[in-house]
Motif scaffolding. Structure first.
Motif, PDB file in Angstrom:
ATOM      1  N   SER A 104       0.827  -1.197   0.000  1.00 43.51           N
ATOM      2  CA  SER A 104       0.000   0.000   0.000  1.00 43.51           C
ATOM      3  C   SER A 104       0.863   1.250   0.000  1.00 43.51           C
ATOM      4  O   SER A 104       1.982   1.247   0.533  1.00 43.51           O
ATOM      5  CB  SER A 104      -0.916  -0.002   1.229  1.00 43.51           C
ATOM      6  N   LEU A 105       0.352   2.300  -0.613  1.00 48.05           N
ATOM      7  CA  LEU A 105       0.990   3.612  -0.621  1.00 48.05           C
ATOM      8  C   LEU A 105       0.019   4.625  -0.042  1.00 48.05           C
ATOM      9  O   LEU A 105      -1.161   4.660  -0.422  1.00 48.05           O
ATOM     10  CB  LEU A 105       1.363   4.025  -2.050  1.00 48.05           C
ATOM     11  N   GLY A 106       0.500   5.457   0.872  1.00 48.66           N
ATOM     12  CA  GLY A 106      -0.324   6.499   1.461  1.00 48.66           C
ATOM     13  C   GLY A 106       0.342   7.857   1.349  1.00 48.66           C
ATOM     14  O   GLY A 106       1.578   7.962   1.447  1.00 48.66           O
ATOM     15  N   PHE A 107      -0.469   8.918   1.143  1.00 50.70           N
ATOM     16  CA  PHE A 107       0.061  10.264   0.973  1.00 50.70           C
ATOM     17  C   PHE A 107      -0.780  11.257   1.764  1.00 50.70           C
ATOM     18  O   PHE A 107      -2.016  11.167   1.758  1.00 50.70           O
ATOM     19  CB  PHE A 107       0.015  10.691  -0.501  1.00 50.70           C
ATOM     20  N   PRO A 108      -0.131  12.220   2.422  1.00 51.95           N
ATOM     21  CA  PRO A 108      -0.904  13.312   3.016  1.00 51.95           C
ATOM     22  C   PRO A 108      -1.367  14.276   1.933  1.00 51.95           C
ATOM     23  O   PRO A 108      -0.688  14.470   0.930  1.00 51.95           O
ATOM     24  CB  PRO A 108       0.099  13.976   3.962  1.00 51.95           C
ATOM     25  N   ILE A 109      -2.540  14.848   2.126  1.00 50.92           N
ATOM     26  CA  ILE A 109      -3.054  15.894   1.238  1.00 50.92           C
ATOM     27  C   ILE A 109      -3.262  17.122   2.102  1.00 50.92           C
ATOM     28  O   ILE A 109      -4.256  17.244   2.818  1.00 50.92           O
ATOM     29  CB  ILE A 109      -4.376  15.464   0.569  1.00 50.92           C
TER      30      ILE A 109
END
Length: 422
Positions: A104-109
């Protein structure tokens, strides 16, 4: 450099998850197989809790609202090794399986939202069962395959302390089942084969709330709801006679039928509620309670309507973590995260034994460590679980299993920042 590495590993491990066969459990014979709970290694090491948990640098698969707290781009990959002992009343057998559990890849927005995308196995089939209680008749049941889930989730704050989230996923895969029957003093055996293609969408909604109490204590509450969905099952079924050589080589003869097969698998609403209390970057103790209605199979699977059925399921989990001193310079082990948890589950599966159905229950004890990498926010997580599923009562099978889980969580605060040259 690290971005290229992460993307390269993401593509490679995606192919590995799609290709793997990752179950050795006899209970994968029923329905779409052994279901995989969507939890990280970190969560599994705490009994599977997490619906109320907030974390800036680790992913949380239980509640999409937790994406609101991401403060760094995060890549996570996890796998497990299972040692299984299968027991009957007068016999036992061992086996093992190795599998990738998620990427999985997660990013802050911005500062109040986050987004994740990933791939996980959803269910797995991998069994080989021999019924030779009748001296004049032997039947071999075999199955392999499974389903996977690709998903995207978004979470954000709508009020101070309150975040909400949503997840959309697509479930897909193939399951192959067969039944080989050989009668004494009969030259030819008969074989039934079923090949199904599983497809369908699924949606999850979630919410979390955090409130600061006295003495820097934090109170966390959360809930998630995976909405009911119908998975389509399309494929073929056929039956034919065959001859068997002494080496086990099968030579098909006359085909009795070969026809298309269509059906549905209804996956009902799943609700998870939980709360926790703790001090940020120090300790946390949480509780999860999960409820789900009875699964339903319509006109598919070799055992449909004869040897099993589903009832409502539920699961209770309690666990937490402790960090002695997260910013310690003198001691590495003071920066390690220590985790532990328990879970108790009524799987909802009821297996027919003579005239009655017996419920299959599951229990697990978990411990784990989060090992920080030098001069980074990233860490390696290892977890251990001892569990039992099923029972030897009423001529059923009891599984004793030991899981070793390992994950890598890579964090990069500068993922979206451009390099400047002065």
């Amino acid at each position: 450099m690290i971005k290229r590495f992460i993307l390269g590993v993401f593509v490679f491990t995606t192919s590995a998850i799609l290709a793997q066969r990752n179950s050795a459990s006899p209970y994968s014979y029923f329905g779409i197989g052994e279901n995989f709970e969507a939890v990280t290694v970190e969560q599994a090491s705490m009994g599977g809790i997490g619906v109320a948990m907030k974390d800036n640098f680790h992913l949380n698969f239980t509640n999409p609202a937790s994406n609101a707290d991401l403060r760094a781009a995060t890549y996570a990959i996890g796998g497990s090794l299972t040692f299984l002992t299968v027991k009957e009343q007068d016999a036992s057998q061992t086996g093992n399986s190795t599998n990738l559990r998620y990427i999985s890849l997660g990013f802050p927005i911005g500062k109040k939202a986050g987004f994740t995308v990933g791939l996980q196995p959803f269910s797995s089939v991998g069994y080989s069962l021999l019924d030779d209680n009748n001296e004049d008749n032997a039947t071999l049941f075999r199955g392999e395959g499974g389903t996977n889930k690709i998903y995207a989730a978004l979470g954000g704050y709508i009020y101070e302390g309150l975040s909400i989230g949503a997840e959309a996923s697509f479930i897909f895969g193939n399951i192959d089942n067969s039944i080989l029957n050989q009668r004494a003093d009969v030259a030819l055996a008969t074989k039934y084969e079923e090949s199904l293609n599983i497809r369908g969408g699924q949606f999850k909604l979630g919410a979390q709330y955090k409130k600061e109490l006295k003495n820097k204590l934090q109170l966390y509450t959360g809930a998630s709801f995976t909405l009911s969905t119908d998975l389509t099952a399309k494929g073929t079924e056929k039956m034919y006679s065959l001859s068997l050589s002494s080496s086990g080589l099968e030579t098909p003869r006359d085909e009795l039928f070969n026809r298309s097969q269509n059906g549905e698998i209804n996956v009902p609403l799943k609700s998870v509620f939980g709360f926790g209390i703790g001090k940020e970057d120090k300790w946390y103790l949480g509780v999860n309670q999960q409820f789900q209605g009875a699964l339903k199979n319509d006109n598919v699977f070799v055992a449909n309507g004869s040897s099993y059925k589903y009832d409502d399921s539920n699961k209770f989990a309690i666990g937490g973590y402790y960090i002695p001193k997260i910013n310690s310079i003198s001691s590495y082990w003071d920066r390690v995260t220590y985790r532990a948890g328990l879970r108790f589950e009524d799987t909802g599966l009821l297996v027919k034994t003579t005239d009655n159905f017996t419920a299959v229950k599951d229990f697990g004890i978990n411990v784990g460590l989060g090992l920080p990498l030098p001069r980074q926010l990233s860490n390696v997580n290892v977890g251990f679980e001892y569990g039992q599923r099923g029972t030897t009562n009423n001529n059923l099978i009891k599984e004793n299993y030991f899981n070793v889980r390992l994950s890598l969580s890579l964090n990069s605060i500068k993922w979206f920042h451009k390099t400047r040259i002065d």
